[in-house]
Motif scaffolding. Structure first.
Motif, mmCIF file in Angstrom:
data_model
loop_
_atom_site.group_PDB
_atom_site.id
_atom_site.type_symbol
_atom_site.label_atom_id
_atom_site.label_comp_id
_atom_site.label_asym_id
_atom_site.label_seq_id
_atom_site.Cartn_x
_atom_site.Cartn_y
_atom_site.Cartn_z
ATOM 1 N N PHE A 53 0.853 -1.190 0.000
ATOM 2 C CA PHE A 53 0.000 0.000 0.000
ATOM 3 C C PHE A 53 0.884 1.234 0.000
ATOM 4 N N THR A 54 0.313 2.336 -0.411
ATOM 5 C CA THR A 54 1.066 3.585 -0.454
ATOM 6 C C THR A 54 0.106 4.753 -0.312
ATOM 7 N N PHE A 55 0.656 5.939 -0.165
ATOM 8 C CA PHE A 55 -0.184 7.130 -0.099
ATOM 9 C C PHE A 55 0.547 8.321 -0.712
ATOM 10 N N SER A 56 -0.219 9.332 -1.024
ATOM 11 C CA SER A 56 0.306 10.503 -1.717
ATOM 12 C C SER A 56 0.863 11.524 -0.738
ATOM 13 N N ARG A 57 1.464 12.538 -1.300
ATOM 14 C CA ARG A 57 1.745 13.740 -0.522
ATOM 15 C C ARG A 57 0.421 14.428 -0.191
ATOM 16 N N LEU A 58 0.468 15.389 0.688
ATOM 17 C CA LEU A 58 -0.707 16.211 0.981
ATOM 18 C C LEU A 58 -0.738 17.362 -0.022
ATOM 19 N N TYR A 59 -1.869 17.504 -0.697
ATOM 20 C CA TYR A 59 -2.005 18.551 -1.703
ATOM 21 C C TYR A 59 -3.035 19.580 -1.254
ATOM 22 N N GLY A 60 -2.881 20.802 -1.731
ATOM 23 C CA GLY A 60 -3.765 21.900 -1.372
ATOM 24 C C GLY A 60 -2.996 23.202 -1.397
ATOM 25 N N ASP A 61 -3.698 24.305 -1.223
ATOM 26 C CA ASP A 61 -3.057 25.623 -1.187
ATOM 27 C C ASP A 61 -2.532 25.880 0.222
ATOM 28 N N VAL A 75 -7.267 19.971 2.215
ATOM 29 C CA VAL A 75 -6.104 19.114 2.013
ATOM 30 C C VAL A 75 -6.579 17.868 1.276
ATOM 31 N N TYR A 76 -5.828 17.451 0.245
ATOM 32 C CA TYR A 76 -6.189 16.275 -0.541
ATOM 33 C C TYR A 76 -5.176 15.167 -0.285
ATOM 34 N N LEU A 77 -5.682 13.968 -0.025
ATOM 35 C CA LEU A 77 -4.829 12.817 0.273
ATOM 36 C C LEU A 77 -5.394 11.589 -0.419
ATOM 37 N N CYS A 78 -4.522 10.811 -1.067
ATOM 38 C CA CYS A 78 -4.934 9.546 -1.682
ATOM 39 C C CYS A 78 -4.202 8.387 -1.020
ATOM 40 N N VAL A 79 -4.903 7.289 -0.855
ATOM 41 C CA VAL A 79 -4.345 6.063 -0.288
ATOM 42 C C VAL A 79 -4.725 4.916 -1.207
ATOM 43 N N SER A 80 -3.799 4.015 -1.500
ATOM 44 C CA SER A 80 -4.162 2.886 -2.354
ATOM 45 C C SER A 80 -3.455 1.615 -1.913
ATOM 46 N N SER A 81 -4.064 0.485 -2.281
ATOM 47 C CA SER A 81 -3.528 -0.815 -1.909
ATOM 48 C C SER A 81 -4.099 -1.880 -2.830
ATOM 49 N N PHE A 125 2.778 9.092 -16.973
ATOM 50 C CA PHE A 125 2.298 9.265 -15.606
ATOM 51 C C PHE A 125 3.060 10.378 -14.903
ATOM 52 N N TYR A 126 2.541 10.793 -13.741
ATOM 53 C CA TYR A 126 3.274 11.733 -12.899
ATOM 54 C C TYR A 126 3.180 11.273 -11.451
ATOM 55 N N THR A 127 4.146 11.656 -10.662
ATOM 56 C CA THR A 127 4.229 11.183 -9.280
ATOM 57 C C THR A 127 3.317 11.991 -8.357
ATOM 58 N N LEU A 128 2.661 11.290 -7.430
ATOM 59 C CA LEU A 128 1.913 11.927 -6.353
ATOM 60 C C LEU A 128 2.717 11.916 -5.060
ATOM 61 N N SER A 129 3.739 11.108 -5.010
ATOM 62 C CA SER A 129 4.722 11.126 -3.925
ATOM 63 C C SER A 129 6.040 10.640 -4.516
ATOM 64 N N PRO A 130 7.170 11.007 -3.930
ATOM 65 C CA PRO A 130 8.462 10.689 -4.543
ATOM 66 C C PRO A 130 8.683 9.191 -4.731
ATOM 67 N N LYS A 220 9.880 1.668 0.068
ATOM 68 C CA LYS A 220 9.346 2.508 1.144
ATOM 69 C C LYS A 220 7.936 3.029 0.840
ATOM 70 N N ASN A 221 7.155 2.243 0.098
ATOM 71 C CA ASN A 221 5.813 2.690 -0.306
ATOM 72 C C ASN A 221 4.911 2.978 0.879
ATOM 73 N N SER A 222 4.954 2.128 1.914
ATOM 74 C CA SER A 222 4.066 2.312 3.062
ATOM 75 C C SER A 222 4.456 3.519 3.910
ATOM 76 N N GLN A 223 5.609 4.124 3.614
ATOM 77 C CA GLN A 223 6.016 5.355 4.299
ATOM 78 C C GLN A 223 5.577 6.597 3.515
ATOM 79 N N GLY A 224 4.844 6.372 2.425
ATOM 80 C CA GLY A 224 4.342 7.499 1.638
ATOM 81 C C GLY A 224 5.207 7.835 0.444
#
Length: 240
Positions: A53-61, A75-81, A125-130, A220-224
């Protein structure tokens, strides 16, 4: 399964280096059995274990204030598994308990959406987290897209995830090539993690791309780290 959340900011700030806080939030919202499985080791494949599983960075202004981020409104956050049942349980928990804390920030779930895997006409594609790629020597060595070994280790990581999820080795070629990228440095529990954010092409069988989409690219996906999205799809637009 991928879930994206739109969180309304009520008060407070989020630390600049928030990966561990978001990871802890996700673990707390999972059923106890799932939390124990993922936290204590994940799924084994040879000498390695994958949490899938992994998750994105926090997005927003936001504006930066010292070592904190002050988000304006949402704040926008995505989680997937790859584990759909557990992701459904996560959604249920956020629905029943919408109050969220990340550092000093108090937030509440404004909306949630399941993001379906799109068609494969676009392989960009583009990255939502590094994306983090490591090579184990005497110490952990971080690799970046301009280095010769980078693609080899990243593609090997994809193949290992396919095997642990499907039980089969992938025979077809897997190619990940960054078109544009920048180096990132993230602090996770006091340790430096080096990764790459940017746009890339991912040519592989549909199964491999889907597993990478859900479980993350690299380590390190589970670390975001390692979440990506199809070029042209915006998380903000998905949630309104």
């Amino acid at each position: 399964m991928r879930v994206c959340l739109k969180l309304r900011v009520l008060s407070g700030e989020v630390p600049v280096h928030y990966n561990y806080l978001v990871q802890s939030l996700i673990y707390r919202r999972l059923p106890e059995r799932t939390r124990k499985l993922l936290h204590d080791g994940g799924v084994k494949e040879g000498p390695r274990r994958f949490k899938l599983f992994t998750f994105s960075r926090l997005y927003g202004d936001f504006t930066r204030r010292g070592e904190d981020l002050v988000f304006k409104d949402f704040v926008y956050l995505c989680v997937s598994s790859v584990f759909s049942k557990q992701m459904k349980a996560l959604m249920k928990n956020f629905g029943e308990h919408p109050e969220v804390r990340i550092g000093k920030a108090k937030l509440t779930v404004d909306s949630m959406r399941v993001v379906k895997f799109p068609n494969l006409e676009n392989r960009e594609f583009y990255t939502l987290s590094p994306v983090v790629v490591t090579k184990k020597t005497e110490v952990t060595k971080y690799l970046l897209p301009h280095q010769e070994e980078y693609s080899l280790w990243l593609e090997l990581n994809v193949k290992r995830k396919v095997k642990v999820v499907t039980g089969r080795e992938i025979k077809s070629p897997v190619r990940v090539r960054f078109l544009k990228w920048r180096r990132t440095v993230t602090m996770y529990k006091g340790n430096v993690v080096v990764g790459a954010m940017g746009r890339f092409k991912f040519n592989a069988p549909k199964t491999a791309i889907m597993i990478g989409y859900l479980a993350g690219l690299g380590t390190k996906n589970s670390q975001g780290f390692g979440m990506f999205e199809f070029q042209g799809i915006s998380v903000r637009d998905l949630l309104g």
